[in-house]
Design an enzyme around this catalytic site. Sequence first.
Site, PDB file in Angstrom:
ATOM      1  N   GLU A  29      -4.794  -8.858   2.800  1.00 27.72           N
ATOM      2  CA  GLU A  29      -5.722  -8.443   3.694  1.00 27.72           C
ATOM      3  C   GLU A  29      -6.897  -9.493   3.781  1.00 27.72           C
ATOM      4  OE1 GLU A  29      -3.207  -4.809   3.765  1.00 27.72           O
ATOM      5  OE2 GLU A  29      -3.952  -6.493   2.146  1.00 27.72           O
TER       6      GLU A  29
ATOM      7  N   GLU B 296       0.817  -1.145  -0.285  1.00 31.80           N
ATOM      8  CA  GLU B 296       0.055   0.018   0.057  1.00 31.80           C
ATOM      9  C   GLU B 296       0.953   1.290   0.091  1.00 31.80           C
ATOM     10  OE1 GLU B 296      -4.322  -0.598   0.892  1.00 31.80           O
ATOM     11  OE2 GLU B 296      -3.391  -1.014   3.261  1.00 31.80           O
TER      12      GLU B 296
END
Length: 266
Positions: free
Chosen positions: A140, A120
């Site tokens: 995730e 990210e």
Amino acid sequence: MGGTEHLAVQREGATLVLTLNRPDARNALSLAMLVGLYDGWLEADADDSVRSIVLTGAGGAFCAGMDLKALAGGGMQGQGYRDRLKADPDLHWKAMLRHHRPRKPVIAAVEGHCVAGGTEILQGTDIRVAGESATFGLFEVRRGLFPIGGSTVRLPRQIPRTHALEMLLTGRPYSAREAAGIGLIGHVVPDGTALARALEIAERINACGPLAVEAVKASVYETAEMTEAEGLAAELARGRPVFDTADAKEGARAFAEKRPPVYKRA
């Protein structure tokens, strides 16, 4: 020069090098690291002698994401930094380049794991270099979590949507070669040389007119979601003033005189 126990800061000429420095945890994000990162972005932008930023990790890893033990309630090092987070609730997002974009170009030098929060943060950088054994991915969903650092918005804008959705929905790892193949990173280099290559790229940027570099970067991002006509108008508004600067005149003189230019951000 700033830095914290989990974020090292050093200068390499006109480049500010920020090193995620928690190698025993594969540089998993901590409060100390996030505060140091945000301060590093601010330091680079406030110092006109800094013309580029390199982000890398210590100990053969880039970043393994958030400290999941802390997320599960096991505590997190750097409790003394909570006052900073309380005063600025968006500080961690700014540190991860979700809510903040430095004026100076940011080059990522990746070795080893660059997963979850690491991938990210990577999406907030401008140029990306990785060692051939580096690993990328957004894990995730495998843990019942959501990649809330911006990936569902930014990733489909940076790579083809089919690849973005596969990365987001499967949570599988990607090799450096595969990441380069889908456009997530730009360079794959021998292991242990990502930082050196990133610094080489930084030096090329540093040799250019700093006002022009910053204006070009700003134009690319601010026009990304505009129509072509809107983007061209915005580009003119951003670019025209550069031609009136002393740096632009110095660049022209240096070219005519066949010498390296000496830019002064004027």
